[in-house]
Every structure is written in structure tokens, then in C-alpha cells.
Design a protein around this motif. Structure first.
Motif, PDB file in Angstrom:
ATOM      1  N   GLY A 121     -21.570 150.559  17.450  1.00 56.59           N
ATOM      2  CA  GLY A 121     -20.098 150.886  16.505  1.00 56.59           C
ATOM      3  C   GLY A 121     -20.336 152.264  15.681  1.00 56.59           C
ATOM      4  N   HIS A 122     -19.721 152.938  14.984  1.00 54.72           N
ATOM      5  CA  HIS A 122     -19.986 153.816  14.249  1.00 54.72           C
ATOM      6  C   HIS A 122     -20.708 154.295  13.614  1.00 54.72           C
ATOM      7  CE1 HIS A 122     -19.761 158.121  12.815  1.00 54.72           C
ATOM      8  NE2 HIS A 122     -18.786 158.673  14.133  1.00 54.72           N
ATOM      9  N   SER A 123     -21.568 155.048  12.677  1.00 56.45           N
ATOM     10  CA  SER A 123     -22.471 154.217  11.984  1.00 56.45           C
ATOM     11  C   SER A 123     -21.749 154.256  10.062  1.00 56.45           C
ATOM     12  CB  SER A 123     -23.978 155.183  11.289  1.00 56.45           C
ATOM     13  OG  SER A 123     -23.110 156.159  12.234  1.00 56.45           O
ATOM     14  N   SER A 124     -20.555 155.430  10.353  1.00 59.02           N
ATOM     15  CA  SER A 124     -19.470 155.860   9.442  1.00 59.02           C
ATOM     16  C   SER A 124     -18.617 154.536   8.453  1.00 59.02           C
ATOM     17  CB  SER A 124     -18.209 156.266   9.350  1.00 59.02           C
ATOM     18  OG  SER A 124     -17.204 156.134  10.561  1.00 59.02           O
ATOM     19  N   MET A 125     -18.933 153.360   9.792  1.00 58.26           N
ATOM     20  CA  MET A 125     -17.729 151.667   9.582  1.00 58.26           C
ATOM     21  C   MET A 125     -18.719 150.655   9.270  1.00 58.26           C
ATOM     22  SD  MET A 125     -14.211 153.071  11.058  1.00 58.26           S
ATOM     23  CE  MET A 125     -15.059 153.445  12.715  1.00 58.26           C
ATOM     24  N   PRO A 126     -20.197 150.267   8.911  1.00 60.96           N
ATOM     25  CA  PRO A 126     -20.985 149.362   9.125  1.00 60.96           C
ATOM     26  C   PRO A 126     -20.234 148.052   8.499  1.00 60.96           C
ATOM     27  CG  PRO A 126     -21.484 150.098   6.812  1.00 60.96           C
ATOM     28  CD  PRO A 126     -20.627 151.838   7.753  1.00 60.96           C
ATOM     29  N   ARG A 127     -20.638 146.952   9.744  1.00 53.71           N
ATOM     30  CA  ARG A 127     -20.419 145.487   9.722  1.00 53.71           C
ATOM     31  C   ARG A 127     -21.821 145.374   8.821  1.00 53.71           C
ATOM     32  NH1 ARG A 127     -19.547 147.076  14.389  1.00 53.71           N
ATOM     33  NH2 ARG A 127     -20.962 145.668  15.394  1.00 53.71           N
ATOM     34  N   PRO A 128     -21.286 143.554   8.281  1.00 54.90           N
ATOM     35  CA  PRO A 128     -22.480 143.246   7.749  1.00 54.90           C
ATOM     36  C   PRO A 128     -23.306 142.797   9.327  1.00 54.90           C
ATOM     37  CG  PRO A 128     -20.174 142.223   7.261  1.00 54.90           C
ATOM     38  CD  PRO A 128     -19.707 143.566   8.360  1.00 54.90           C
ATOM     39  N   ASP A 129     -23.142 142.753  10.237  1.00 45.92           N
ATOM     40  CA  ASP A 129     -23.916 142.394  11.278  1.00 45.92           C
ATOM     41  C   ASP A 129     -24.358 143.486  11.800  1.00 45.92           C
ATOM     42  OD1 ASP A 129     -22.195 142.890  14.207  1.00 45.92           O
ATOM     43  OD2 ASP A 129     -21.241 143.400  12.036  1.00 45.92           O
ATOM     44  N   LEU A 182     -42.862 148.297  16.303  1.00 51.16           N
ATOM     45  CA  LEU A 182     -40.461 147.913  16.172  1.00 51.16           C
ATOM     46  C   LEU A 182     -40.124 148.323  17.025  1.00 51.16           C
ATOM     47  CD1 LEU A 182     -39.887 146.441  14.059  1.00 51.16           C
ATOM     48  CD2 LEU A 182     -39.527 148.068  12.103  1.00 51.16           C
ATOM     49  N   GLU A 183     -39.197 148.858  17.369  1.00 47.88           N
ATOM     50  CA  GLU A 183     -38.305 149.882  17.548  1.00 47.88           C
ATOM     51  C   GLU A 183     -36.576 149.050  17.328  1.00 47.88           C
ATOM     52  OE1 GLU A 183     -39.754 148.308  22.261  1.00 47.88           O
ATOM     53  OE2 GLU A 183     -37.417 150.057  21.568  1.00 47.88           O
ATOM     54  N   GLY A 184     -35.675 150.194  17.160  1.00 46.00           N
ATOM     55  CA  GLY A 184     -34.589 149.830  16.835  1.00 46.00           C
ATOM     56  C   GLY A 184     -33.576 150.742  16.634  1.00 46.00           C
ATOM     57  N   GLY A 185     -32.724 150.802  17.138  1.00 46.95           N
ATOM     58  CA  GLY A 185     -31.339 151.910  17.460  1.00 46.95           C
ATOM     59  C   GLY A 185     -32.023 152.757  18.455  1.00 46.95           C
ATOM     60  N   HIS A 186     -30.417 153.652  18.317  1.00 44.36           N
ATOM     61  CA  HIS A 186     -30.821 155.073  19.869  1.00 44.36           C
ATOM     62  C   HIS A 186     -29.848 155.927  19.063  1.00 44.36           C
ATOM     63  CE1 HIS A 186     -26.946 152.386  19.602  1.00 44.36           C
ATOM     64  NE2 HIS A 186     -25.655 153.542  20.560  1.00 44.36           N
ATOM     65  N   ALA A 187     -28.986 156.050  18.488  1.00 43.25           N
ATOM     66  CA  ALA A 187     -28.936 157.513  17.600  1.00 43.25           C
ATOM     67  C   ALA A 187     -28.558 156.693  15.843  1.00 43.25           C
ATOM     68  CB  ALA A 187     -27.658 158.129  17.808  1.00 43.25           C
ATOM     69  N   GLU A 188     -28.753 158.402  15.521  1.00 43.68           N
ATOM     70  CA  GLU A 188     -28.829 157.945  13.815  1.00 43.68           C
ATOM     71  C   GLU A 188     -27.306 157.690  13.736  1.00 43.68           C
ATOM     72  OE1 GLU A 188     -31.743 161.619  12.901  1.00 43.68           O
ATOM     73  OE2 GLU A 188     -29.959 162.231  12.487  1.00 43.68           O
ATOM     74  N   ASN A 189     -26.204 157.936  14.075  1.00 40.47           N
ATOM     75  CA  ASN A 189     -24.778 158.060  13.259  1.00 40.47           C
ATOM     76  C   ASN A 189     -24.366 156.586  14.603  1.00 40.47           C
ATOM     77  OD1 ASN A 189     -24.966 159.106  15.688  1.00 40.47           O
ATOM     78  ND2 ASN A 189     -23.318 160.926  15.593  1.00 40.47           N
ATOM     79  N   ALA A 190     -25.127 156.262  15.153  1.00 39.63           N
ATOM     80  CA  ALA A 190     -24.598 155.304  16.016  1.00 39.63           C
ATOM     81  C   ALA A 190     -25.132 153.595  14.727  1.00 39.63           C
ATOM     82  CB  ALA A 190     -24.566 154.620  17.199  1.00 39.63           C
ATOM     83  N   LEU A 191     -24.288 152.000  14.853  1.00 34.39           N
ATOM     84  CA  LEU A 191     -25.139 151.673  14.597  1.00 34.39           C
ATOM     85  C   LEU A 191     -25.818 151.194  15.764  1.00 34.39           C
ATOM     86  CD1 LEU A 191     -21.640 149.849  13.073  1.00 34.39           C
ATOM     87  CD2 LEU A 191     -23.727 150.903  11.965  1.00 34.39           C
ATOM     88  N   PRO A 192     -27.118 150.267  15.432  1.00 38.93           N
ATOM     89  CA  PRO A 192     -27.762 149.561  16.178  1.00 38.93           C
ATOM     90  C   PRO A 192     -27.255 148.843  16.950  1.00 38.93           C
ATOM     91  CG  PRO A 192     -28.505 149.326  14.120  1.00 38.93           C
ATOM     92  CD  PRO A 192     -27.470 149.947  13.938  1.00 38.93           C
ATOM     93  N   GLN A 193     -28.012 148.362  18.371  1.00 35.15           N
ATOM     94  CA  GLN A 193     -27.548 148.342  19.427  1.00 35.15           C
ATOM     95  C   GLN A 193     -28.511 147.189  19.189  1.00 35.15           C
ATOM     96  OE1 GLN A 193     -26.221 150.338  22.675  1.00 35.15           O
ATOM     97  NE2 GLN A 193     -24.233 150.494  21.871  1.00 35.15           N
ATOM     98  N   ARG A 194     -29.728 147.802  19.499  1.00 35.09           N
ATOM     99  CA  ARG A 194     -30.665 147.067  19.840  1.00 35.09           C
ATOM    100  C   ARG A 194     -31.439 147.294  18.695  1.00 35.09           C
ATOM    101  NH1 ARG A 194     -33.073 145.738  25.602  1.00 35.09           N
ATOM    102  NH2 ARG A 194     -31.544 147.784  26.296  1.00 35.09           N
ATOM    103  N   ALA A 195     -33.049 146.030  18.415  1.00 29.73           N
ATOM    104  CA  ALA A 195     -33.260 146.410  18.001  1.00 29.73           C
ATOM    105  C   ALA A 195     -35.161 145.276  17.996  1.00 29.73           C
ATOM    106  CB  ALA A 195     -33.615 145.931  16.133  1.00 29.73           C
ATOM    107  N   ARG A 196     -36.415 145.549  18.343  1.00 31.05           N
ATOM    108  CA  ARG A 196     -37.182 144.539  19.252  1.00 31.05           C
ATOM    109  C   ARG A 196     -38.618 144.987  17.967  1.00 31.05           C
ATOM    110  NH1 ARG A 196     -37.822 147.352  24.968  1.00 31.05           N
ATOM    111  NH2 ARG A 196     -35.855 145.632  26.230  1.00 31.05           N
ATOM    112  N   ALA A 197     -39.089 143.442  18.133  1.00 33.20           N
ATOM    113  CA  ALA A 197     -40.111 143.756  17.511  1.00 33.20           C
ATOM    114  C   ALA A 197     -41.727 143.341  18.437  1.00 33.20           C
ATOM    115  CB  ALA A 197     -40.492 143.202  16.207  1.00 33.20           C
TER     116      ALA A 197
END
Ligand SMILES: [Zn+2]
Length: 470
Positions: free
Chosen positions: A236-244, A324-339
Motif C-alpha cells: 500500500g502507500h507508505s503515507s498510511m502505514p498499518r500495523p501489519d 536480507l532483502e525487502g521492499g520495492h519502493a521508498e514510498n510503498a509499504l513492503p509487499q515482500r521481505a526475505r532473509a
């Protein structure tokens, strides 16, 4: 020591050729010929990027031929897709065809080295202040040269009871290329068939001042396996972060793995290691080692030993985050994070069982835990066989008086896994004493003491003769 290689099939036998026949002086079996052989092997670049293991194998084959080996006793092998990663198998037939052979295994490939990073040229054998300097001077060309030299010396001796075989292979230091030991174990098993094998992984250790501490016989090694942890999220958009949040969830999982310690799991090798090492270690550690060998459930001993990274890794399976890798854009909530979690699994535990334990520790179904495709067999521990240990101990008592031979389990990996998986018990043989800090193995300015190489040469030659006559 290394990660794992892939395997390719198809085979070509190259007639023994290439390079000038070495002179008598160079093949006489004396120290001079040994030094010439060692120098030639070290100065044959066998890195993956710029080297050629096949040339190294041919050069050693030429020395064996000059020492009297027949073409039928020498096999230089390559595979079509990897012409520069070949190896050599040499066979010295024994008198008793029913007696099982002895196999000597050494890898001739070396880890990369850049001239500009080193004090000296990494591919010139330099002798200075009692040390040999060069890439591979220690890992593993000292032993490869000693084994080849031993085959030359044995050739001039009366025929032994057992057949002695030498395998010089490539690919030990690289992953996903071509591994000669794996190839021979799976495709030319009969060429290397033996009652047991001697390989790297043992040796012995000097203290920082160069005083011998102990000899080591490696009889087991841990299995390396990687697991992928993954958290997914709709984003989602990083301007509206959610707990998840995929990154937070993954971080939570990693923190749990960081805090978790696998249960103590000793095996005959590590029990013997702690009981022997306990006798020669400073009291603070020695008492804990002796106690853990007697009772693995001893809580105080567990606590003391778990503080030391090497001893902790000898006590149990270990898992650690390495990538470690995660996220796809600075202004987007990450859709995937991997380790990536790199585990070193003790003998007797499994890749699946370790995966399940990681999932249990994380305790979050939203985090997937996947074992990466296995890149090699699971190694089997070699038995603490008196027929192997006693001759080694008897000779050590003579040549290294007062120095115990301690069974060890490597936390790294060697090509022994391929042999043991193919039913050839493989021992990391004692004899060559290595620097306390490892002497730049895999690092800069790799070096080894001249005295360690020369005394190791004598010890290993005599030990091979004892085994071949038994
Ligand atoms: Zn090595």
C-alpha cells in the motif's frame, strides 16, 4: 573448506601429456624433489577465474610417470563442459588384491587471490623467515604435494599389502561449478574404491608462538543448508502505514531465531573431542569440556562452552541470518521481505527437521520457511576406528611426543561428504600443524611454516605406509 558444487556427466580420458619430464633429481623422492613438486603445484594457478586444474593434474601425472607409474595407473579426467577443472587418479597396486585400498584425497583448486591485495605475488611460492607464502601454500596444496610425493616415494619401495590411490581434484572451493570428488564418487566409484580415505580437515594446531598444541583427526562434519524466510503483505502507500508490515514481521522472526539455541546434540566424535580437549585446555574451559563429555545435560558446562563460537558450534546445530532483502519502493509499504538463514546441522539431525524447528521457533504462519535445494549429499561421520587411530597415535607419540590426537567435527565442509556418502569413510588426517589464526587460509598472504610442511610430509608418508601394510 567450502560450500557445495553441482555435478555434470560425460567423461574424457586424456593421455598423460603436457610439460617436460622432470629430471631424476626432481623425482628422486628426496626433499629437493618434494620442494620442486610443491613449487610447481603452487605456482600452477588453479583459481576458477584464471587457473587450470587440469594442467596441475597433468603436471603431477608427469612427475608420477617419471617416477615409474604406468599410463594404465594414471587417469587424468575432465568433463566436456569443464575442461579446466579436471583432476588425476593415480593407483599404486598392492600385493593383496583382497585387501581394501587406501585413498588419499586432496583438492588442487584454490580460492581467488588478487596481486594488488597481497604483499607478495600470490602465485609464486616464496620462502621467507621459516614460512612458505602463496595462495594454496596451506589450503590444500601442502597436503596435495605431500600425497603426490608419497606416491613417488612408495613407488620405489617394496610393494605394499594394500593398493594406495591418490585423487587430486578440483572444485572444492567453489559452488555450483564442477566438483571432482563428487564426480568420481558418483560416476567413477570403482576408480577410487577404498576401505577408507585420508583428506584435509584434520592436521593440528600451533599456539600463537608456534608451539604445537594438538593434532586433529577429523571424523565428522556438519551439513550446511540454507533456508529462505519470507513475509508477504498486500502493501500500500507508505503515507498510511498499518500495523501489519512484511519487514517488521520478518524482523520479528529473525529476532526469535537470534535468541534461539538448538538443543545440545553430541556424537561419538564431539564427545571424544570434549573429553580429549578438556585435558589440555585451561581449567576454566577444560572442566566444562570434561563435564559435558560425561553429561551433555550439565547446565553449567553448557553455559560456559556456549560462550565460545567454535565450541558452541561443536555442541549443536546453529542457524544464522546471512542475507536480507525487502521492499520495492521508498514510498510503498513492503509487499515482500526475505532473509537467508545459513544452518550448520550436526550429524544425526536432518534438513527437514531443522526446517520444522525454525518454523516452530518463529511460530508465525505468515512467515514461510523453505529449505533451499540441497547441493550435496549429507555427510556421514567416520567411525572412531582403532585401526585408523592407533597407528596415527603410535606415530604421533614418536614424532610429536606428548601431543594428543583429538577427534574433531568440522563446522565447515570438505569433500569428505562425497566420499562418506558413497560409503568410503573419510578422515581429516593429522600431521601438518597449522597456524593458530589459520595462516591466511582463504584470506590475504596465506602462509604455512616450512617446518610444519616438512615434518607433516614425514609423518604422513610414514602413516600411509603403516596403513598400507596393515
Ligand atoms: Zn581446502
Amino acid at each position: 573448506m567450502r560450500k557445495f558444487g553441482a555435478i555434470l556427466c560425460g567423461l574424457m580420458f586424456a593421455a598423460v601429456s603436457g610439460g617436460l619430464a622432470p629430471s631424476q633429481a626432481q623425482t628422486g623422492g628426496g626433499e629437493t624433489s618434494f620442494r620442486a613438486l610443491y613449487k610447481e603445484l603452487v605456482e600452477t594457478n588453479t583459481t576458477l577465474s584464471a587457473g587450470d586444474c587440469t594442467v596441475a593434474a597433468q603436471r603431477m601425472a608427469a612427475r608420477l610417470k617419471a617416477a615409474g607409474y604406468a599410463d594404465s595407473e594414471l587417469t587424468v579426467f575432465t568433463v566436456p563442459d569443464h575442461p579446466k577443472e579436471g583432476g588425476l587418479v593415480a593407483v599404486l597396486p598392492g600385493k593383496d588384491p583382497k585387501a581394501k585400498a587406501l585413498l588419499l584425497l586432496a583438492h588442487v583448486d584454490v580460492v581467488e587471490a588478487k596481486r594488488e591485495d597481497w604483499t607478495r605475488d600470490p602465485f609464486t611460492l616464496v620462502e621467507e623467515n621459516g614460512f612458505f607464502y602463496a595462495r594454496g601454500s596451506s589450503d590444500d596444496k601442502a597436503m596435495a604435494a605431500i600425497f603426490t610425493d608419497s606416491m613417488i616415494r612408495l613407488r620405489a619401495e617394496p610393494r605394499m599389502k594394500r593398493t594406495v590411490k591418490l585423487a587430486l581434484t578440483c572444485g572444492e572451493e567453489t559452488t555450483g561449478v564442477f566438483n571432482g570428488a563428487e564426480y568420481l564418487s558418483q560416476n567413477r566409484r570403482e576408480l577410487i574404491d577404498a576401505g577408507f580415505a585420508l583428506n584435509e580437515g584434520g592436521g593440528g594446531r600451533l599456539d600463537p608462538a608456534g608451539k604445537p598444541l594438538a593434532l586433529a583427526m577429523q571424523t565428522a562434519e556438519k551439513t550446511a543448508e540454507n533456508y529462505t524466510l519470507e513475509a508477504r503483505n498486500p502493501g500500500g502507500h507508505s503515507s498510511m502505514p498499518r500495523p501489519d508490515n512484511a519487514i517488521y514481521e520478518l524482523s520479528g522472526a529473525l529476532a526469535k531465531i537470534q535468541a534461539y539455541r538448538f538443543p545440545i546434540h553430541l556424537n561419538p566424535t564431539t564427545k571424544a573431542f570434549f573429553s580429549e580437549q578438556g585435558k589440555i585446555s585451561p581449567p576454566s574451559l577444560g572442566q566444562a569440556m570434561t563435564a559435558i563429555a560425561q553429561d551433555p545435560e550439565n547446565k553449567l558446562a553448557q553455559t560456559v562452552l556456549s560462550r565460545d563460537p567454535l565450541l558452541n558450534s561443536t555442541l549443536r546445530t546453529t542457524c544464522v541470518a546471512t542475507l536480507l532483502e525487502g521492499g520495492h519502493a521508498e514510498n510503498a509499504l513492503p509487499q515482500r521481505a526475505r532473509a537467508n538463514i545459513n544452518c550448520r546441522i550436526v550429524p544425526g539431525e536432518t534438513i527437514e527437521g531443522t526446517r520444522d524447528k525454525l518454523a516452530e521457533v518463529i511460530g508465525d504462519a505468515a512467515i514461510s520457511v523453505t529449505a533451499k535445494p540441497q547441493r550435496g549429499p549429507i555427510g556421514k561421520a567416520a567411525p572412531l576406528d582403532p585401526a585408523v587411530f592407533e597407528p596415527a597415535r603410535k606415530l604421533a607419540a614418536e614424532m610429536y611426543p606428548g601431543l594428543p590426537i583429538i577427534p574433531i567435527m568440522s563446522t565447515g565442509a570438505t569433500d569428505s561428504i562425497y566420499l562418506s556418502a558413497a560409503g568410503i569413510p573419510s578422515y581429516g588426517v593429522p600431521g601438518v600443524l597449522y597456524e593458530y589464526d589459520g595462516g591466511g587460509i582463504h584470506g590475504l598472504n596465506e602462509h604455512i611454516r616450512v617446518s610444519s610442511v616438512m615434518k607433516g610430509r614425514e609423518y604422513l608418508y610414514r602413516l600411509i605406509k603403516l596403513y598400507a601394510a596393515a
